[in-house]
Design a protein around this motif. Structure first.
Motif, PDB file in Angstrom:
ATOM      1  N   GLY A   4       0.792  -1.225   0.000  1.00 41.14           N
ATOM      2  CA  GLY A   4       0.000   0.000   0.000  1.00 41.14           C
ATOM      3  C   GLY A   4       0.822   1.271   0.000  1.00 41.14           C
ATOM      4  N   PHE A   5       2.152   1.144   0.042  1.00 45.59           N
ATOM      5  CA  PHE A   5       3.015   2.327   0.053  1.00 45.59           C
ATOM      6  C   PHE A   5       4.392   1.934  -0.437  1.00 45.59           C
ATOM      7  CE2 PHE A   5       6.334   4.767   2.279  1.00 45.59           C
ATOM      8  CZ  PHE A   5       6.037   6.040   1.818  1.00 45.59           C
ATOM      9  N   ALA A   6       5.036   2.836  -1.191  1.00 46.28           N
ATOM     10  CA  ALA A   6       6.399   2.577  -1.650  1.00 46.28           C
ATOM     11  C   ALA A   6       7.066   3.877  -2.064  1.00 46.28           C
ATOM     12  CB  ALA A   6       6.398   1.596  -2.835  1.00 46.28           C
ATOM     13  N   VAL A   7       8.372   3.940  -1.870  1.00 48.13           N
ATOM     14  CA  VAL A   7       9.195   5.008  -2.423  1.00 48.13           C
ATOM     15  C   VAL A   7      10.328   4.342  -3.190  1.00 48.13           C
ATOM     16  CG1 VAL A   7       8.642   6.707  -0.654  1.00 48.13           C
ATOM     17  CG2 VAL A   7      10.574   5.163  -0.311  1.00 48.13           C
ATOM     18  N   THR A   8      10.826   5.029  -4.215  1.00 45.27           N
ATOM     19  CA  THR A   8      11.898   4.468  -5.018  1.00 45.27           C
ATOM     20  C   THR A   8      12.612   5.574  -5.760  1.00 45.27           C
ATOM     21  OG1 THR A   8      12.436   2.705  -6.617  1.00 45.27           O
ATOM     22  CG2 THR A   8      10.527   4.090  -7.110  1.00 45.27           C
TER      23      THR A   8
ATOM     24  N   CYS B 210      -1.650   3.933  -1.499  1.00 48.37           N
ATOM     25  CA  CYS B 210      -3.085   3.697  -1.604  1.00 48.37           C
ATOM     26  C   CYS B 210      -3.768   4.161  -0.327  1.00 48.37           C
ATOM     27  CB  CYS B 210      -3.377   2.214  -1.830  1.00 48.37           C
ATOM     28  SG  CYS B 210      -2.879   1.626  -3.461  1.00 48.37           S
ATOM     29  N   ARG B 211      -5.039   4.466  -0.428  1.00 47.15           N
ATOM     30  CA  ARG B 211      -5.794   4.825   0.763  1.00 47.15           C
ATOM     31  C   ARG B 211      -5.783   3.631   1.701  1.00 47.15           C
ATOM     32  NH1 ARG B 211     -11.631   6.679  -0.590  1.00 47.15           N
ATOM     33  NH2 ARG B 211     -12.171   4.783   0.545  1.00 47.15           N
ATOM     34  N   GLY B 212      -5.549   3.888   2.966  1.00 47.00           N
ATOM     35  CA  GLY B 212      -5.279   2.811   3.910  1.00 47.00           C
ATOM     36  C   GLY B 212      -6.415   1.841   4.153  1.00 47.00           C
TER      37      GLY B 212
ATOM     38  N   SER C 124      -8.833  -2.434  -0.319  1.00 46.48           N
ATOM     39  CA  SER C 124      -8.288  -3.777  -0.433  1.00 46.48           C
ATOM     40  C   SER C 124      -7.038  -3.787  -1.308  1.00 46.48           C
ATOM     41  CB  SER C 124      -9.338  -4.718  -1.042  1.00 46.48           C
ATOM     42  OG  SER C 124      -9.581  -4.364  -2.399  1.00 46.48           O
ATOM     43  N   ALA C 125      -6.275  -4.870  -1.217  1.00 45.70           N
ATOM     44  CA  ALA C 125      -5.069  -5.003  -2.031  1.00 45.70           C
ATOM     45  C   ALA C 125      -5.399  -5.021  -3.516  1.00 45.70           C
ATOM     46  CB  ALA C 125      -4.328  -6.280  -1.634  1.00 45.70           C
ATOM     47  N   SER C 126      -6.518  -5.641  -3.877  1.00 48.17           N
ATOM     48  CA  SER C 126      -6.891  -5.706  -5.299  1.00 48.17           C
ATOM     49  C   SER C 126      -7.289  -4.335  -5.822  1.00 48.17           C
ATOM     50  CB  SER C 126      -8.030  -6.711  -5.500  1.00 48.17           C
ATOM     51  OG  SER C 126      -9.172  -6.344  -4.748  1.00 48.17           O
ATOM     52  N   ASP C 127      -8.039  -3.561  -5.025  1.00 50.39           N
ATOM     53  CA  ASP C 127      -8.405  -2.206  -5.437  1.00 50.39           C
ATOM     54  C   ASP C 127      -7.178  -1.307  -5.499  1.00 50.39           C
ATOM     55  OD1 ASP C 127     -11.096  -2.618  -5.851  1.00 50.39           O
ATOM     56  OD2 ASP C 127     -11.663  -2.067  -3.814  1.00 50.39           O
ATOM     57  N   CYS C 128      -6.265  -1.495  -4.571  1.00 50.86           N
ATOM     58  CA  CYS C 128      -5.019  -0.735  -4.565  1.00 50.86           C
ATOM     59  C   CYS C 128      -4.233  -0.999  -5.841  1.00 50.86           C
ATOM     60  CB  CYS C 128      -4.196  -1.104  -3.334  1.00 50.86           C
ATOM     61  SG  CYS C 128      -2.543  -0.364  -3.269  1.00 50.86           S
TER      62      CYS C 128
ATOM     63  N   TYR D  59      -6.140   9.781  -7.278  1.00 47.39           N
ATOM     64  CA  TYR D  59      -7.364   9.019  -7.497  1.00 47.39           C
ATOM     65  C   TYR D  59      -8.074   8.887  -6.148  1.00 47.39           C
ATOM     66  CZ  TYR D  59      -5.751   7.522 -12.137  1.00 47.39           C
ATOM     67  OH  TYR D  59      -5.327   7.495 -13.448  1.00 47.39           O
ATOM     68  N   ASP D  60      -9.293   8.368  -6.175  1.00 44.16           N
ATOM     69  CA  ASP D  60      -9.989   8.161  -4.911  1.00 44.16           C
ATOM     70  C   ASP D  60      -9.264   7.129  -4.043  1.00 44.16           C
ATOM     71  OD1 ASP D  60     -12.839   8.838  -6.652  1.00 44.16           O
ATOM     72  OD2 ASP D  60     -12.543   9.728  -4.675  1.00 44.16           O
ATOM     73  N   TYR D  61      -8.699   6.129  -4.680  1.00 43.41           N
ATOM     74  CA  TYR D  61      -8.106   5.036  -3.916  1.00 43.41           C
ATOM     75  C   TYR D  61      -6.584   5.101  -3.823  1.00 43.41           C
ATOM     76  CZ  TYR D  61     -12.578   2.484  -3.975  1.00 43.41           C
ATOM     77  OH  TYR D  61     -13.877   2.091  -3.805  1.00 43.41           O
ATOM     78  N   CYS D  62      -5.923   5.952  -4.586  1.00 40.24           N
ATOM     79  CA  CYS D  62      -4.464   5.965  -4.545  1.00 40.24           C
ATOM     80  C   CYS D  62      -3.898   7.295  -5.026  1.00 40.24           C
ATOM     81  CB  CYS D  62      -3.880   4.816  -5.382  1.00 40.24           C
ATOM     82  SG  CYS D  62      -4.120   4.989  -7.175  1.00 40.24           S
ATOM     83  N   PHE D  63      -2.602   7.470  -4.774  1.00 38.87           N
ATOM     84  CA  PHE D  63      -1.858   8.659  -5.191  1.00 38.87           C
ATOM     85  C   PHE D  63      -0.476   8.211  -5.653  1.00 38.87           C
ATOM     86  CE2 PHE D  63       1.424  11.758  -3.860  1.00 38.87           C
ATOM     87  CZ  PHE D  63       1.083  12.814  -4.700  1.00 38.87           C
ATOM     88  N   MET D  64       0.015   8.801  -6.747  1.00 38.53           N
ATOM     89  CA  MET D  64       1.350   8.472  -7.237  1.00 38.53           C
ATOM     90  C   MET D  64       2.020   9.738  -7.762  1.00 38.53           C
ATOM     91  SD  MET D  64       2.598   5.676 -10.162  1.00 38.53           S
ATOM     92  CE  MET D  64       1.803   4.281  -9.348  1.00 38.53           C
TER      93      MET D  64
END
Length: 256
Positions: free
Chosen positions: A55-59, A74-76, A79-83, A108-113
């Motif tokens: 649900g979170f990563a930096v690189t 992803c929003r905490g 689910s993993a599939s929605d993420c 997005y509603d479910y994630c940010f990048m």
């Protein structure tokens, strides 16, 4: 059966995580270097893979002036599939939303990048804000605003508490028929104090854009807050009253 049908209806109210269009985006810094593009592609690929797991990563990728830094979250509560689906949508959307831009961010509603040429990891960023507010006003607006402020402050406090994963969720019964739901979240690279400062700074926009509104959200690069009168975070509230789908207006600001 009635509960199942109600939860299905709520799921229709929730934004789809794999929607092709982000709810907000920011693009800057034109580039022409092929190496920069290669590094961007690598960062996007790494983020999509790694953040889908936890649900979170930096690189980062590259060396010197061509280095690209990236973050995905992803929003905490999703689910993993929605993420994973949301992150995949973001990865595909970057070339469309921010072509040849070395500083790019998608909400997005479910994630940010995001990715950038500057190493932003661990630094709070409130230099760009998108506000989405409901065009409809609440009943008993002054009392509603008071309840919203109290609820959002509780969600903000939850998000900076130990073990929260930088996510806060709260609910209150405003009337017999109306519940208010609030969510607050920071990117997980922030220290608790930086997270708290980011979240509290979102409240400056509430009197201007969110006052009396049935729903509102303030999106920074490093944090976001949102409230609605329908359940939008998981687990869904099966006891909520259905109010229908509302319309929103967007405001984009560059305070700094």
């Amino acid at each position: 059966m009635a509960l199942v049908l109600k939860l299905f209806f709520f799921s229709l109210l929730l934004p789809l995580s794999y929607c092709a269009d982000p709810i907000a985006h920011y693009c800057a810094q034109n580039y022409t270097s092929n190496q920069t593009q290669i590094n961007i592609n690598q960062v996007i690929s790494d983020l999509t893979t790694s953040a889908s797991v936890g649900g979170f990563a930096v690189t980062s990728s590259g060396n010197g002036n061509d280095t690209i830094y990236g973050l995905a979250q992803c929003r905490g509560d999703v689910s993993a599939s929605d993420c994973s689906a949301c992150l995949s949508s973001a990865a595909k959307q970057f070339p469309v939303a921010c072509p040849k831009q070395a500083d790019a961010r998608l909400w997005y509603d479910y994630c940010f990048m995001r990715y950038d040429t500057n190493n932003f990891v661990g630094q709070s960023d409130t230099g760009f804000v998108t506000i989405l507010y409901n065009v409809q006003n609440a009943t008993d607006p002054d009392a509603f605003d008071k309840a919203v402020r109290k609820l959002v402050k509780k969600a903000n406090s939850d998000a900076v508490s130990a073990g929260s994963g930088s996510l806060g969720r709260e609910k209150t019964n405003f009337t017999e028929y109306i519940n208010i739901y609030a969510l607050a979240q920071c990117t997980r690279d922030l220290q608790p104090l930086d997270c708290a400062q980011c979240l509290w700074s979102t409240l400056q926009y509430f009197p201007i854009y969110c006052s009396h509104r049935r729903g509102c959200r303030v999106l920074y690069t490093s944090c976001m807050v949102r409230y609605e009168i329908y359940p939008f975070y998981f687990p869904l509230d099966g006891n909520a009253k259905i109010s229908g789908v509302d319309k929103y207006t967007k405001a984009i600001l560059h305070p700094h």
